[in-house]
Design a protein around this motif. Structure first.
Motif, short mmCIF file in Angstrom:
data_model
loop_
_atom_site.label_atom_id
_atom_site.label_comp_id
_atom_site.label_asym_id
_atom_site.label_seq_id
_atom_site.Cartn_x
_atom_site.Cartn_y
_atom_site.Cartn_z
N UNK A 52 0.81 -1.22 0.00
CA UNK A 52 0.00 0.00 0.00
C UNK A 52 0.84 1.27 0.00
N UNK A 53 2.14 1.14 0.27
CA UNK A 53 3.05 2.29 0.25
C UNK A 53 4.11 2.03 -0.81
N UNK A 54 3.93 2.63 -1.97
CA UNK A 54 4.78 2.32 -3.13
C UNK A 54 6.25 2.63 -2.86
N UNK A 55 6.54 3.61 -2.02
CA UNK A 55 7.93 4.00 -1.79
C UNK A 55 8.71 2.93 -1.03
N UNK A 56 8.04 2.02 -0.33
CA UNK A 56 8.72 0.96 0.41
C UNK A 56 8.88 -0.31 -0.42
N UNK A 57 8.31 -0.35 -1.61
CA UNK A 57 8.32 -1.56 -2.43
C UNK A 57 9.57 -1.58 -3.29
N UNK A 58 10.60 -2.24 -2.81
CA UNK A 58 11.86 -2.29 -3.54
C UNK A 58 12.68 -3.47 -3.05
N UNK A 59 13.69 -3.83 -3.82
CA UNK A 59 14.61 -4.90 -3.46
C UNK A 59 15.99 -4.57 -4.03
N UNK A 60 17.01 -5.15 -3.44
CA UNK A 60 18.39 -4.87 -3.84
C UNK A 60 19.03 -6.11 -4.42
N UNK A 61 19.95 -5.91 -5.35
CA UNK A 61 20.69 -7.01 -5.97
C UNK A 61 22.17 -6.68 -5.99
N UNK A 62 22.96 -7.74 -5.92
CA UNK A 62 24.41 -7.61 -6.05
C UNK A 62 24.86 -8.50 -7.19
N UNK A 63 25.45 -7.89 -8.23
CA UNK A 63 25.87 -8.62 -9.43
C UNK A 63 27.35 -8.36 -9.70
N UNK A 64 27.99 -9.31 -10.33
CA UNK A 64 29.42 -9.26 -10.59
C UNK A 64 29.83 -7.99 -11.34
#
Length: 417
Positions: A119-131
């Motif tokens: 319900x809060x779009x600003x909190x909808x995220x994820x992080x990735x670590x790539x070579x």
């Protein structure tokens, strides 16, 4: 560093409405619930390449997958699961990816933002670590890039962390590499970070700290986190000082460490080794017990723990899922076949009686003489040519369990009478 999207300040996160369905009801994944007759295959979808991970979002409204082709895909949880009990005859919306995020290189790790609420779009995220790339923060609504966090080594060269995670409050991003942990302020992308060297060599060959590549990192619900390394060590750290509280050794290189939700134990699993070690955080010298699964390749095989710390569920390279009772001695209470290939990832839903599995493995096609082409795995075992790269949802029939429990209670009452 900012790619046209908001990075929410921590004051806004703390004052925003964080009410989720998980706060209303939480499914009790009791050991008695995990019986073969209670497992209900709900829905599955095929993908082009084998999976490396599937992860439910913290609020349980969507599912994130990572494939071997370095593509991350997001799927919405079928809406019917939130309104009706899990049944074998229920009709669900198909699993279709909302968007795909292609990374340029092999993805080492992925982490959801812990305060994520749909319900809060600003909190909808994820992080990735790539070579050879910075740590990327992706928007979970449209797949756009929000921010980048760059790590540098002593020679001022861009380096990539092997594992990443957010702290429970969501204001700091921890990036673990070989002998060093870098801590970013989530609200300040770029190259501003605090670097903590966690391993030192003293005179006369004395060593202090945790050495090796930190391949996995996980936070407890308090201000402590655990790291595992390819050198076989497990260490508990204080978030405030980023100093090891204790370090213990295992005989194998680790690919996943995970706290039990009650914070009393740390579980550690590895590749090409069938053991999952359970360590008491108060006395980590020896494992409390060992859970036995089947992991015969170098593929990372994920496990998960239910929110009440009752059971641990793990995939295996023999196509089975295994459920262990971790309240007692880690005894295996269920083995169920999912497919004929590796089940490399399992993720329990935060509050529904549903879990997601990811399947598939790398195959090598061989041709000898006039014989037909066959596929073999990394151990040389023949496999079917047809790929079985699936994301599947499996439900647990809770009403059947409740009916059995009520009937047993009624029978006991009649016996007492």
């Amino acid at each position: 560093e900012y790619m046209g999207a908001n990075i929410l300040s921590m004051e806004e996160v703390q004052t925003s409405d964080s009410t989720t369905p998980a706060a209303v009801t939480t499914s009790a994944f009791t050991p008695s619930l995990f019986q073969q007759q209670n497992l209900i295959p709900l829905i599955s979808t095929s993908i082009s390449d084998h999976l490396k991970a599937v992860l439910w979002s913290p609020d349980g409204t969507c599912l994130l997958s990572l494939a071997n082709n370095n593509t991350l895909s997001l799927y919405n949880t079928p809406s019917q699961l939130f309104s009706v009990p899990v049944e074998s005859s229920m009709s669900l919306d198909p699993l279709c990816s909302v968007f795909d995020v292609p990374e340029a290189e092999i993805v080492y790790d992925v982490a959801w933002y812990p305060l994520m609420v749909s319900s809060d779009a600003s909190t909808c995220c994820f992080a990735t670590s790539a070579k050879d790339l910075p740590v990327h923060l992706w928007d979970a609504f449209d797949g756009s890039l929000r921010a980048s966090y760059r790590c540098y080594n002593a020679a001022d060269e861009l380096t990539t962390p092997n594992s990443i995670t957010f702290n429970p409050s969501g204001d700091r991003l921890f990036c673990a590499s070989e002998n060093v942990i870098r801590v970013f302020d989530v609200c300040n992308p770029g190259r501003d970070y605090a670097s903590h060297t966690i391993a030192k060599r003293k005179k006369r060959k004395r060593q202090e700290g945790q050495f090796g590549i930190l391949s996995t990192i996980h936070f407890s619900n308090s201000n402590t986190f655990a790291c595992g390394s390819f050198s076989g060590s497990v260490a508990l750290y204080d978030e405030r000082t980023v100093k090891p509280v204790w370090v213990t050794e295992t005989p194998v290189g680790l690919t996943q460490v995970k706290f039990s939700p009650d914070g009393t134990a740390v579980f550690a699993g590895s590749r090409k080794d069938s053991r999952i070690f359970c360590f008491d955080v108060r006395a980590p010298e020896q494992p409390l017990f060992v859970c036995q699964r089947v992991v015969e390749t170098h593929q990372k095989v994920w496990f998960d723990i239910d929110p009440l710390s009752n059971v641990l569920i793990s995939g295996s390279t023999d196509g089975m899922i295994r459920v262990f009772d971790i309240k007692t001695s880690g005894q295996c209470i269920l083995e169920s076949r999912i497919c004929d290939e590796s089940v490399n990832s399992v993720s329990l839903h935060p509050y529904l009686p549903v879990f997601a599995v990811g399947t598939g493995e790398r195959k090598f096609r061989e041709q000898s003489g006039l014989e037909d082409q066959v596929a073999v795995d990394v151990n040389g075992n023949e496999k079917p040519l047809q790929d079985t790269n699936l994301i599947a949802l499996v439900g647990l029939r809770t009403n059947h369990f409740e009916m059995e429990t009520n009937s047993n209670e009624n029978a006991n009452e009649q016996e007492i009478k």
